[in-house]
Enzyme design. Sequence first.
Site, PDB file in Angstrom:
ATOM      1  N   ARG A  94       0.853  -1.188   0.000  1.00 45.54           N
ATOM      2  CA  ARG A  94       0.000   0.000   0.000  1.00 45.54           C
ATOM      3  C   ARG A  94       0.889   1.237   0.000  1.00 45.54           C
ATOM      4  O   ARG A  94       1.697   1.418   0.910  1.00 45.54           O
ATOM      5  CB  ARG A  94      -0.908  -0.020   1.237  1.00 45.54           C
ATOM      6  CG  ARG A  94      -1.706   1.254   1.405  1.00 45.54           C
ATOM      7  CD  ARG A  94      -2.655   1.237   2.604  1.00 45.54           C
ATOM      8  NE  ARG A  94      -3.263   2.547   2.704  1.00 45.54           N
ATOM      9  CZ  ARG A  94      -3.087   3.389   3.722  1.00 45.54           C
ATOM     10  NH1 ARG A  94      -2.367   3.052   4.774  1.00 45.54           N
ATOM     11  NH2 ARG A  94      -3.641   4.578   3.687  1.00 45.54           N
ATOM     12  N   HIS A  98      -2.573  10.973   0.893  1.00 41.37           N
ATOM     13  CA  HIS A  98      -2.012  10.723   2.219  1.00 41.37           C
ATOM     14  C   HIS A  98      -1.287  12.007   2.642  1.00 41.37           C
ATOM     15  O   HIS A  98      -0.075  12.033   2.808  1.00 41.37           O
ATOM     16  CB  HIS A  98      -1.090   9.507   2.196  1.00 41.37           C
ATOM     17  CG  HIS A  98      -0.827   8.902   3.545  1.00 41.37           C
ATOM     18  ND1 HIS A  98      -0.979   7.553   3.802  1.00 41.37           N
ATOM     19  CD2 HIS A  98      -0.410   9.438   4.706  1.00 41.37           C
ATOM     20  CE1 HIS A  98      -0.653   7.296   5.066  1.00 41.37           C
ATOM     21  NE2 HIS A  98      -0.301   8.436   5.642  1.00 41.37           N
ATOM     22  N   GLU A 116      -7.114   8.672   6.482  1.00 44.38           N
ATOM     23  CA  GLU A 116      -7.367   9.337   7.765  1.00 44.38           C
ATOM     24  C   GLU A 116      -7.845  10.782   7.639  1.00 44.38           C
ATOM     25  O   GLU A 116      -7.155  11.714   8.082  1.00 44.38           O
ATOM     26  CB  GLU A 116      -6.102   9.279   8.638  1.00 44.38           C
ATOM     27  CG  GLU A 116      -5.592   7.867   8.878  1.00 44.38           C
ATOM     28  CD  GLU A 116      -4.491   7.798   9.940  1.00 44.38           C
ATOM     29  OE1 GLU A 116      -4.001   8.857  10.360  1.00 44.38           O
ATOM     30  OE2 GLU A 116      -4.141   6.678  10.342  1.00 44.38           O
ATOM     31  N   ASN A 165      -7.071   1.924  10.126  1.00 40.37           N
ATOM     32  CA  ASN A 165      -5.741   2.115  10.712  1.00 40.37           C
ATOM     33  C   ASN A 165      -5.901   2.109  12.219  1.00 40.37           C
ATOM     34  O   ASN A 165      -6.714   2.860  12.767  1.00 40.37           O
ATOM     35  CB  ASN A 165      -5.135   3.463  10.300  1.00 40.37           C
ATOM     36  CG  ASN A 165      -4.818   3.525   8.817  1.00 40.37           C
ATOM     37  OD1 ASN A 165      -4.934   2.524   8.107  1.00 40.37           O
ATOM     38  ND2 ASN A 165      -4.407   4.686   8.355  1.00 40.37           N
ATOM     39  N   TYR A 170      -3.811   2.040  16.019  1.00 45.49           N
ATOM     40  CA  TYR A 170      -2.569   2.132  16.801  1.00 45.49           C
ATOM     41  C   TYR A 170      -2.793   2.003  18.304  1.00 45.49           C
ATOM     42  O   TYR A 170      -2.010   1.347  18.992  1.00 45.49           O
ATOM     43  CB  TYR A 170      -1.846   3.456  16.503  1.00 45.49           C
ATOM     44  CG  TYR A 170      -1.262   3.461  15.112  1.00 45.49           C
ATOM     45  CD1 TYR A 170      -0.031   2.876  14.859  1.00 45.49           C
ATOM     46  CD2 TYR A 170      -1.980   3.980  14.037  1.00 45.49           C
ATOM     47  CE1 TYR A 170       0.490   2.833  13.576  1.00 45.49           C
ATOM     48  CE2 TYR A 170      -1.466   3.938  12.742  1.00 45.49           C
ATOM     49  CZ  TYR A 170      -0.230   3.361  12.525  1.00 45.49           C
ATOM     50  OH  TYR A 170       0.278   3.310  11.251  1.00 45.49           O
ATOM     51  N   GLU A 188      -3.271  -0.074   8.296  1.00 45.51           N
ATOM     52  CA  GLU A 188      -2.069   0.286   9.053  1.00 45.51           C
ATOM     53  C   GLU A 188      -2.197  -0.261  10.462  1.00 45.51           C
ATOM     54  O   GLU A 188      -3.257  -0.161  11.082  1.00 45.51           O
ATOM     55  CB  GLU A 188      -1.887   1.811   9.182  1.00 45.51           C
ATOM     56  CG  GLU A 188      -1.505   2.505   7.912  1.00 45.51           C
ATOM     57  CD  GLU A 188      -1.335   4.024   8.098  1.00 45.51           C
ATOM     58  OE1 GLU A 188      -1.043   4.479   9.220  1.00 45.51           O
ATOM     59  OE2 GLU A 188      -1.513   4.734   7.096  1.00 45.51           O
TER      60      GLU A 188
END
Length: 474
Positions: free
Chosen positions: A77, A121, A166, A292, A294, A348
């Site tokens: 990606r 991005h 995002e 994504n 985290y 991600e």
Amino acid sequence: MGNRRFPADFIWGAATSSYQIEGAAADDGKGEGIWDRFSHTAGRVRNGDTGDVACDHYHRYKEDVSLMADIGLDAYRFSVSWPRVIPAGTGPINEPGLDFYDRLVDELLARGIQPYVTLYHWDLPQALEDDGGWPVRATAEAFPLYASTVADRLGDRVTHFATFNEPHVVSDHGYRVGSHAPGRVEHDAALAAAHHLLVAHGLGLQAIKAAVPGASCGIVLNLEPRHPATHHTLDIEAAGIAHAQVNRWFLDPVTGRGYPEDGARAWNWHRQEILKGDMDLIAAPIDFVGVNYYSRKFVRSPLLPPVEPQQPEPERTAMGWEVFPAGLTEVLEFTASRTGELPIYVTENGAAYPADAGDPTRDPERVGFFHRHLDAAHVAIERGVPLRGYFAWSLLDNFEWAHGYSPRFGLIHVDYDTFERRVRDSARFLAAVARDGLPPIASVDDESVLKTSALAPPGEVASEVSKNDPSPSL
Ligand code: FCB
């Protein structure tokens, strides 16, 4: 218990983005982007780091693709730089810039690696920011020309396109908090930006579908659980509102549910930017959603006194982000509650840790991080979430936005003096999981998985997981 298998057609990949790795900031006619301007503004990025050279991927992409093949990736990606392709945002196309992505895609396919393209991005052409940036609708209206230019050129070989990465971070950090480019601190402009990003997503979808009728198109959202700091009703209420302001803010309109009422009240947004037809445009069918993940955040009601920090202090990465694997299961289930059968990818997931001073290929903490998060992803699959693939962030150590080059997220270590790349243990770990399945967490023997002394002792890993469990749901 033996290894748990992921589905046979599960996609194993790694992710990057243009400004974070390419360098070549002014090569071959590339225009200025907002991250070029921002990183060259004193005081904006740690150590004054810029993406001028970054990992020099623009010149070293062949070596990088070859490394991807070595570590057995099915997919890669990456994002396309808008100012490289259309330097002023609108108007003339810069063919040499577009050629770079052409070569990259050919190289990937020659090595059997599927390209997953993200159009935006975060590197907006500076010229569009000069005309108002995302808070003005004209920026959204400029997006489809760029989207169709890329889709026209790559669509004979690329099937997966994501419009945005995002959008929350773009509008929030870029226009409300000001910690990301363009560094504006304007509450109302940030809300306008968020809406225009979604309008651009809708327009971009149309443009890609028109250029490549068989394309699979989606959007990538960062989802981060908001958990109440205590069991107090006010905290629970505050966490629900924060969840609406961040996570539901994008996923709900994209899935036809409109903007969440409680979130709009909390943002004090009066929807003046919404034009007739916008909500249908934003809710046009997509083919996948990228998640994504985290970490999570705790929310304390402003009506209550501050709470003491969590005890014991939770495990954190070098970013200071809590390691909370159960949150991945949570956001995947939350996503599926909105998207049903639609394929979901983890686009991600990863962690920054300091490079091992003796041998930068050794990264036991990152191996442990992946192990526990893949376990959480597997739990989601067992519970029926249509998770189709997992992309580690990131292929390479790279430019981590306002933090510059100090945080290292790579499956591959980059020496920023020599640009030498060295494959880390975590890359080999992911390849082993893709091949042989996921070893049990509690009885993991990472020596045998990795032939290294990778992980913390099994007991420690298991207790770390249970310490964070059960989690209040979103
Ligand atoms: C995400 C970004 C990505 C990277 C990781 C650490 O929010 O999409 O570019 O910076 O965080």
